[in-house]
Design a protein around this motif. Structure first.
Motif, PDB file in Angstrom:
ATOM      1  N   ARG A  12       0.845  -1.202   0.000  1.00 18.53           N
ATOM      2  CA  ARG A  12       0.000   0.000   0.000  1.00 18.53           C
ATOM      3  C   ARG A  12       0.872   1.240   0.000  1.00 18.53           C
ATOM      4  N   ILE A  13       0.465   2.243  -0.780  1.00 20.24           N
ATOM      5  CA  ILE A  13       1.271   3.470  -0.786  1.00 20.24           C
ATOM      6  C   ILE A  13       0.424   4.708  -0.510  1.00 20.24           C
ATOM      7  N   HIS A  14      -0.856   4.502  -0.265  1.00 22.84           N
ATOM      8  CA  HIS A  14      -1.676   5.689  -0.009  1.00 22.84           C
ATOM      9  C   HIS A  14      -1.829   5.876   1.480  1.00 22.84           C
ATOM     10  N   GLY A  15      -1.706   7.107   1.908  1.00 27.56           N
ATOM     11  CA  GLY A  15      -1.791   7.386   3.338  1.00 27.56           C
ATOM     12  C   GLY A  15      -0.572   6.819   4.045  1.00 27.56           C
ATOM     13  N   VAL A  16      -0.716   6.604   5.332  1.00 31.50           N
ATOM     14  CA  VAL A  16       0.424   6.061   6.069  1.00 31.50           C
ATOM     15  C   VAL A  16       0.268   4.555   6.196  1.00 31.50           C
ATOM     16  N   ALA A  17       1.427   3.891   6.391  1.00 32.16           N
ATOM     17  CA  ALA A  17       1.409   2.430   6.488  1.00 32.16           C
ATOM     18  C   ALA A  17       0.910   1.999   7.859  1.00 32.16           C
ATOM     19  N   PHE A  22       2.719  -2.547   7.242  1.00 36.86           N
ATOM     20  CA  PHE A  22       3.814  -1.787   7.850  1.00 36.86           C
ATOM     21  C   PHE A  22       5.041  -2.683   8.002  1.00 36.86           C
ATOM     22  N   ALA A  23       6.158  -2.271   7.394  1.00 33.88           N
ATOM     23  CA  ALA A  23       7.365  -3.104   7.432  1.00 33.88           C
ATOM     24  C   ALA A  23       8.332  -2.637   8.513  1.00 33.88           C
ATOM     25  N   ASP A  24       8.882  -3.581   9.228  1.00 25.88           N
ATOM     26  CA  ASP A  24      10.047  -3.340  10.100  1.00 25.88           C
ATOM     27  C   ASP A  24       9.895  -2.128  11.028  1.00 25.88           C
ATOM     28  N   GLY A  47      14.678  13.297   8.799  1.00 21.06           N
ATOM     29  CA  GLY A  47      15.188  12.494   7.698  1.00 21.06           C
ATOM     30  C   GLY A  47      14.490  12.913   6.430  1.00 21.06           C
ATOM     31  N   PRO A  48      14.996  12.442   5.286  1.00 20.36           N
ATOM     32  CA  PRO A  48      14.425  12.875   4.015  1.00 20.36           C
ATOM     33  C   PRO A  48      12.966  12.445   3.855  1.00 20.36           C
ATOM     34  N   ARG A  49      12.361  13.015   2.863  1.00 20.89           N
ATOM     35  CA  ARG A  49      10.950  12.733   2.604  1.00 20.89           C
ATOM     36  C   ARG A  49      10.750  11.273   2.182  1.00 20.89           C
ATOM     37  N   ARG A  50       9.544  10.816   2.328  1.00 20.85           N
ATOM     38  CA  ARG A  50       9.115   9.475   1.869  1.00 20.85           C
ATOM     39  C   ARG A  50       9.851   8.329   2.567  1.00 20.85           C
ATOM     40  N   GLY A  52       9.251   7.382   5.742  1.00 18.03           N
ATOM     41  CA  GLY A  52       8.353   6.648   6.633  1.00 18.03           C
ATOM     42  C   GLY A  52       8.314   7.174   8.051  1.00 18.03           C
ATOM     43  N   LYS A  53       8.690   8.454   8.235  1.00 18.87           N
ATOM     44  CA  LYS A  53       8.703   9.027   9.585  1.00 18.87           C
ATOM     45  C   LYS A  53       7.303   9.084  10.180  1.00 18.87           C
ATOM     46  N   THR A  54       6.378   9.648   9.405  1.00 14.19           N
ATOM     47  CA  THR A  54       5.029   9.812   9.933  1.00 14.19           C
ATOM     48  C   THR A  54       4.412   8.455  10.269  1.00 14.19           C
ATOM     49  N   ASP A 170       4.273  16.815  13.873  1.00 13.20           N
ATOM     50  CA  ASP A 170       4.834  16.379  12.597  1.00 13.20           C
ATOM     51  C   ASP A 170       5.089  17.603  11.718  1.00 13.20           C
ATOM     52  N   GLU A 171       6.264  17.650  11.125  1.00 18.04           N
ATOM     53  CA  GLU A 171       6.722  18.808  10.341  1.00 18.04           C
ATOM     54  C   GLU A 171       6.758  20.055  11.223  1.00 18.04           C
ATOM     55  N   PHE A 172       7.347  19.868  12.419  1.00 16.22           N
ATOM     56  CA  PHE A 172       7.388  20.950  13.418  1.00 16.22           C
ATOM     57  C   PHE A 172       8.193  22.148  12.932  1.00 16.22           C
ATOM     58  N   PRO A 230      17.043   4.646   6.024  1.00 16.33           N
ATOM     59  CA  PRO A 230      16.316   3.595   5.306  1.00 16.33           C
ATOM     60  C   PRO A 230      16.147   2.326   6.142  1.00 16.33           C
ATOM     61  N   ILE A 231      15.153   1.538   5.784  1.00 16.42           N
ATOM     62  CA  ILE A 231      14.996   0.199   6.364  1.00 16.42           C
ATOM     63  C   ILE A 231      16.169  -0.644   5.860  1.00 16.42           C
ATOM     64  N   ASP A 232      16.743  -1.439   6.730  1.00 15.38           N
ATOM     65  CA  ASP A 232      17.848  -2.314   6.336  1.00 15.38           C
ATOM     66  C   ASP A 232      17.471  -3.087   5.065  1.00 15.38           C
ATOM     67  N   ALA A 238      13.430  -9.225   2.432  1.00 19.21           N
ATOM     68  CA  ALA A 238      12.767 -10.437   2.927  1.00 19.21           C
ATOM     69  C   ALA A 238      11.291 -10.152   3.210  1.00 19.21           C
ATOM     70  N   TRP A 239      11.012  -8.975   3.733  1.00 22.72           N
ATOM     71  CA  TRP A 239       9.629  -8.597   4.031  1.00 22.72           C
ATOM     72  C   TRP A 239       8.811  -8.525   2.729  1.00 22.72           C
ATOM     73  N   ILE A 240       9.417  -7.938   1.690  1.00 17.42           N
ATOM     74  CA  ILE A 240       8.706  -7.819   0.406  1.00 17.42           C
ATOM     75  C   ILE A 240       8.401  -9.210  -0.156  1.00 17.42           C
ATOM     76  N   THR A 266      11.496   4.491   1.628  1.00 17.88           N
ATOM     77  CA  THR A 266      10.513   3.426   1.830  1.00 17.88           C
ATOM     78  C   THR A 266       9.365   3.491   0.815  1.00 17.88           C
ATOM     79  N   ARG A 267       8.870   4.703   0.591  1.00 14.66           N
ATOM     80  CA  ARG A 267       7.714   4.807  -0.295  1.00 14.66           C
ATOM     81  C   ARG A 267       8.042   4.378  -1.721  1.00 14.66           C
ATOM     82  N   ASP A 268       9.231   4.735  -2.201  1.00 13.99           N
ATOM     83  CA  ASP A 268       9.609   4.380  -3.567  1.00 13.99           C
ATOM     84  C   ASP A 268       9.678   2.861  -3.720  1.00 13.99           C
TER      85      ASP A 268
HETATM   86  N1  LIG Z   1       7.353   0.890   7.612  1.00 10.44           N
HETATM   87  C1  LIG Z   1       6.685   0.991   6.456  1.00 10.44           C
HETATM   88  N2  LIG Z   1       6.216  -0.119   5.836  1.00 10.44           N
HETATM   89  C2  LIG Z   1       5.570  -0.024   4.658  1.00 10.44           C
HETATM   90  N3  LIG Z   1       5.335   1.128   4.018  1.00 10.44           N
HETATM   91  C3  LIG Z   1       5.774   2.248   4.573  1.00 10.44           C
HETATM   92  C4  LIG Z   1       6.470   2.247   5.822  1.00 10.44           C
HETATM   93  N4  LIG Z   1       6.789   3.511   6.117  1.00 10.44           N
HETATM   94  C5  LIG Z   1       6.322   4.261   5.111  1.00 10.44           C
HETATM   95  N5  LIG Z   1       5.708   3.526   4.183  1.00 10.44           N
HETATM   96  C6  LIG Z   1       5.116   3.989   2.922  1.00 10.44           C
HETATM   97  O1  LIG Z   1       5.746   5.168   2.521  1.00 10.44           O
HETATM   98  C7  LIG Z   1       4.808   6.244   2.389  1.00 10.44           C
HETATM   99  C8  LIG Z   1       5.442   7.475   3.008  1.00 10.44           C
HETATM  100  O2  LIG Z   1       5.498   7.280   4.401  1.00 10.44           O
HETATM  101  P1  LIG Z   1       5.375   8.459   5.436  1.00 10.44           P
HETATM  102  O3  LIG Z   1       4.358   9.435   5.006  1.00 10.44           O
HETATM  103  O4  LIG Z   1       5.264   7.838   6.752  1.00 10.44           O
HETATM  104  O5  LIG Z   1       6.838   9.080   5.233  1.00 10.44           O
HETATM  105  P2  LIG Z   1       7.441  10.435   5.737  1.00 10.44           P
HETATM  106  O6  LIG Z   1       8.885  10.175   5.997  1.00 10.44           O
HETATM  107  O7  LIG Z   1       6.627  10.977   6.845  1.00 10.44           O
HETATM  108  O8  LIG Z   1       7.325  11.307   4.445  1.00 10.44           O
HETATM  109  P3  LIG Z   1       7.086  12.900   4.287  1.00 10.44           P
HETATM  110  O9  LIG Z   1       8.387  13.525   4.605  1.00 10.44           O
HETATM  111  O10 LIG Z   1       6.729  13.002   2.849  1.00 10.44           O
HETATM  112  O11 LIG Z   1       6.020  13.291   5.228  1.00 10.44           O
HETATM  113  C9  LIG Z   1       3.553   5.779   3.098  1.00 10.44           C
HETATM  114  O12 LIG Z   1       2.416   6.149   2.396  1.00 10.44           O
HETATM  115  C10 LIG Z   1       3.664   4.291   3.092  1.00 10.44           C
HETATM  116  O13 LIG Z   1       3.001   3.788   1.979  1.00 10.44           O
END
Ligand SMILES: Nc1ncnc2c1ncn2[C@@H]1O[C@H](COP(=O)(O)OP(=O)(O)OP(=O)(O)O)[C@@H](O)[C@H]1O
Ligand SMILES: [Mg+2]
Length: 417
Positions: A12-17, A22-24, A47-50, A52-54, A170-172, A230-232, A238-240, A266-268
């Motif tokens: 899934r890539i829409h919204g938050v995981a 949710f991986a790792d 950390g950089p965008r996408r 998975g911080k949120t 978030d995004e303080f 990044p996730i290791d 292995a998760w994928i 993570t998102r890419d």
């Molecule tokens: N642990 C995870 N497992 C699986 N998918 C994840 C995970 N973390 C993030 N993602 C995927 O990546 C996308 C981006 O995650 P998230 O919005 O949490 O990142 P972010 O670092 O907060 O990015 P931004 O800086 O753009 O706010 C999510 O929509 C989700 O699909």
């Protein structure tokens, strides 16, 4: 066969995981959870965008609340004023703690110095507080006061109830964009005196955060810092593969290839895996061939955007992107400068700096946690834009050179992560 139910895409890539998608992030979530429950603690996650911080912050908050604690997250990314930030905090606190703490909202409102309006939220039935409608027109000082008033009230409430409330903002760093350094110092002052709250401050504008936490910045030595990398790679691969199998596909090592093609965000990685799954589902087997096809599909979908981005660049900037995509050697080596018409070393470096500013490139060592290493020292922000340049903009160099470059593999970086 015909009666077999079609499984849904496990990526899934829409919204938050959340949940199974949710991986790792075991270590990160544990640290966030600890930070959100320890009174007076302060943690900056950056950390950089996408990356998975949120998602990780929200997962930690969910765990805190499920475990009997109290925590909420206010998303400040869309706020246009400090008043908007107060509204976000009030609404998030109300929506989460209003369910678990008896009389939370009336208690909170009674502790505020300023007056607020209460509105019933039709979706949840909760009555949520917000600043008066005129608040967005208040002068900057009054808006800053309102923000600290809200946080002070939460601290008092936590003290009286003998609990800790974990607040994630978030995004303080947008506080600085909106209110300047004054607002930054004001917020520091408040956070520092709140012994019954704990703060997680998350953000992706790392250069701004570096400045805010540097020696002259308002957040200097205020909080522990947690780089969010990044996730290791092998854990993620292995998760994928497990998720492919859960979705009914056989896989022979596609996970590893997907992680290395999509780079560190993570998102890419999830986006590439998602498209691979859709392509492979009829044959019930995902192979490395699907990965290139999926990559091409993604860049075809994004073609208009990438083309527009490309056209907005100067010829020199375009040449720098070609050189980074080709990934042969440093931008200042003679061969690379000649091959890609980079002018002098100074002009290539300036063009690269402008591309970083525009968010298209990053230095490969920009964030310690990224573990990216490239021959040029630069990496594309997006693996998909890199692939677009590789397949669309190398041709301009003429067939001989383009072919020579494409004999090598298209890869996001050159080292193991
Ligand atoms: N642990 C995870 N497992 C699986 N998918 C994840 C995970 N973390 C993030 N993602 C995927 O990546 C996308 C981006 O995650 P998230 O919005 O949490 O990142 P972010 O670092 O907060 O990015 P931004 O800086 O753009 O706010 C999510 O929509 C989700 O699909
Ligand atoms: Mg985010």
């Amino acid at each position: 066969m015909a009666t077999e139910q079609k499984k849904s895409n496990p990526f899934r890539i829409h919204g938050v995981a959340t949940g199974e998608s949710f991986a790792d992030r075991v270590a990160e979530v544990a640290r966030l959870e600890a930070a959100l429950t320890e009174p007076g603690s302060k943690l900056i996650v950056y950390g950089p965008r996408r990356m998975g911080k949120t998602s990780a912050v929200l997962r930690a908050i969910e765990r805190v609340n499920k475990g009997g604690g109290y925590a909420f997250c206010a998303d400040l990314s869309t706020a246009s004023s400090a008043a908007d930030m107060s509204n976000r905090i009030l609404a998030a606190a109300g929506a989460v703690l209003g369910r678990t703490l008896r009389d939370f909202i009336t208690d909170l409102v009674s502790r505020l110095k300023l007056s607020v309006t209460l509105t019933a939220d039709p979706a949840t039935g909760l009555v949520l507080p917000g600043l008066d409608l005129q608040a967005r027109d208040w002068d900057a000082a009054r808006q800053r006061e309102a923000l600290t008033d809200v946080l002070d009230a939460l601290n008092l409430l936590a003290q009286k109830r003998k609990i800790t409330i974990g607040i994630a903002l978030d995004e303080f760093q947008e506080i600085t964009t909106l209110g300047g350094e004054k607002a930054e110092w004001h917020l520091r002052g408040a956070i520092q005196r709140h012994e019954h709250l704990s703060y997680v401050l998350a953000g992706s504008r790392t250069r701004l955060i570096d400045r805010m936490t540097g020696e002259a910045g308002a957040f200097y030595k205020l909080a522990d810092k947690m780089p969010f990398g990044p996730i290791d790679a092998s854990v993620f691969a292995a998760w994928i593969d497990r998720r492919f199998r859960a979705g009914g596909l056989r896989t022979s090592g596609a996970g590893k290839e997907i992680v290395s093609s999509a780079g560190p965000r993570t998102r890419d990685v999830m986006q590439l895996a998602r498209v691979c799954y859709d392509r492979a589902r009829t044959l019930k087997h995902v192979t490395t061939k699907d990965i290139e096809a999926a990559m091409r599909e993604i860049i075809a979908e994004e073609n208009d955007l990438f083309h527009m981005q490309w056209r907005s660049l100067t010829p020199l900037q375009q040449n720098v992107l070609r050189a980074v995509a080709a990934g042969e050697a440093g931008l200042t080596t003679r061969q690379v400068m000649q091959r890609f018409s980079l002018g002098g070393t100074g002009s290539a470096a300036n063009a690269a700096a402008a591309l970083i500013e525009a968010g298209l490139l990053m230095r490969d060592d920009a964030y310690s946690g990224m573990r990216v290493s490239t021959p040029t020292g630069y990496a594309f922000d997006s693996p998909f834009f890199l692939a677009w340049v590789w397949w669309n903009a190398l041709q301009d160099l003429g067939p001989t050179l383009a072919q020579q470059i494409r004999e090598g593999p298209l890869r996001y970086d050159s080292g193991p992560r």
